[in-house]
Design an enzyme around this catalytic site. Structure first.
Site, PDB file in Angstrom:
ATOM      1  N   ASP A   1       0.829  -1.214   0.000  1.00  0.00           N
ATOM      2  CA  ASP A   1       0.000   0.000   0.000  1.00  0.00           C
ATOM      3  C   ASP A   1       0.863   1.264   0.000  1.00  0.00           C
ATOM      4  O   ASP A   1       1.963   1.267   0.555  1.00  0.00           O
ATOM      5  CB  ASP A   1      -0.896  -0.029   1.248  1.00  0.00           C
ATOM      6  CG  ASP A   1      -2.071   0.924   1.111  1.00  0.00           C
ATOM      7  OD1 ASP A   1      -2.301   1.452   0.006  1.00  0.00           O
ATOM      8  OD2 ASP A   1      -2.762   1.155   2.118  1.00  0.00           O
TER       9      ASP A   1
ATOM     10  N   ASN B   1     -10.732  -2.829  -6.367  1.00  0.00           N
ATOM     11  CA  ASN B   1      -9.913  -1.873  -7.131  1.00  0.00           C
ATOM     12  C   ASN B   1     -10.509  -1.507  -8.495  1.00  0.00           C
ATOM     13  O   ASN B   1     -10.085  -0.533  -9.123  1.00  0.00           O
ATOM     14  CB  ASN B   1      -8.486  -2.394  -7.326  1.00  0.00           C
ATOM     15  CG  ASN B   1      -7.632  -2.314  -6.070  1.00  0.00           C
ATOM     16  OD1 ASN B   1      -6.679  -3.060  -5.892  1.00  0.00           O
ATOM     17  ND2 ASN B   1      -7.969  -1.399  -5.157  1.00  0.00           N
TER      18      ASN B   1
END
Ligand code: FPP
Length: 256
Positions: free
Chosen positions: A36, A84
């Site tokens: 991330d 996503n």
């Protein structure tokens, strides 16, 4: 569409010596990573988010090489979640192109380094050309004896559990399996990770303290290491810190 910029190769760097501050007998067999912070890394430099993803590939290559050098059996990374798809279309297509470009460029080296590649997730909605490359990568490395690299793509932990439940229900309806015989082992065999031991260590970069629908079943007893380091900056020092932290934990698996 923005094209991924030039990606360097997972080339023959020197083997990284085993760190003195780690105990070789207490290394994790399997590390899972939530990579991330690519977007924030790019934003901090006044660059488009996509540049952060390209830089993230370099961090992944470094991490894979170090894990392989230090005898870790498997590395499972969260590359693209079922959630996503809600990102801007341009970023999604950039990521799909990036995955394809990286695979194309690295496959020969990964093969020669004995890396065994697998993709975990519902691969059906991916672009046709990427799916073909994924099939080739998985097939051509399936007999490799080195580190397992599992790339979670269009992966969601809840979806994985639902699919496993559906498959078991179907087998039960067909009379292939008695519901009372479904235990943890039978259930785990229906997951994308069927052939893999559970992760011992989960690393999440960029300081967020969430699991984000990643390996919900498999992380049951994993030690969790959260670092403020943004994924593109994750390097040998950061990995060593995560491993020192892991080795400082007393793992009891619910015992005393
Ligand atoms: C999360 O950062 C990162 C991703 C959704 C993509 C990760 C993909 C790579 C590192 C490339 C891997 C390549 C291969 C071939 C597997 P973010 O965009 O959510 O960052 P932010 O939270 O700072 O916005």
């Amino acid at each position: 569409m923005i094209q991924p910029s030039v990606i360097t190769s997972y080339q023959d760097k020197q083997v990284s010596p085993f760190p003195k501050d780690l105990d070789p007998l207490r290394m994790p067999d399997h590390i899972a990573v939530i990579m991330d912070g690519n977007g924030r890394w790019a934003k901090a430099r006044g660059l488009p988010r996509t540049v952060g993803h390209t830089a993230g590939v370099e961090a992944l290559k470094t991490t894979l090489r170090l894990c392989s050098d230090w005898g870790i059996g498997a590395l499972t990374v969260y590359a693209f979640s079922t959630e996503n798809w809600s990102r801007p279309g341009e970023e999604v297509s950039f990521l799909m192109t990036l995955f394809e470009r990286v695979l194309q460029k690295e496959l020969i080296t990964l093969k020669s380094k004995q890396v065994k590649i697998n993709f975990l997730g519902d691969l059906e909605p991916l672009p046709i050309s990427l799916k073909a490359l994924i099939r080739e990568s998985v097939k051509s490395t399936s007999c490799n004896k080195g580190i397992h690299l599992n790339i979670c793509t269009n992966y969601g932990g809840r979806r994985e559990l639902v699919l496993a439940a559906q498959r078991l229900a179907e087998r039960s309806v067909k009379g292939e399996i008695e519901p009372s015989l479904i235990d943890e082992q039978v259930f785990a065999a229906e997951l994308f990770t069927a052939s893999e031991v559970d992760p011992d260590l989960l690393i999440r970069t960029s300081g967020e303290s969430r699991i984000s629908n990643f390996l919900l079943w498999q992380l049951a007893y994993a030690e969790i290491h959260i670092t403020e380091v943004l994924w593109p900056d994750f390097d040998e020092i950061a990995l060593k810190k995560a491993l020192v932290d892991y080795q400082s934990r007393g793992r009891r698996f619910g015992g005393v």
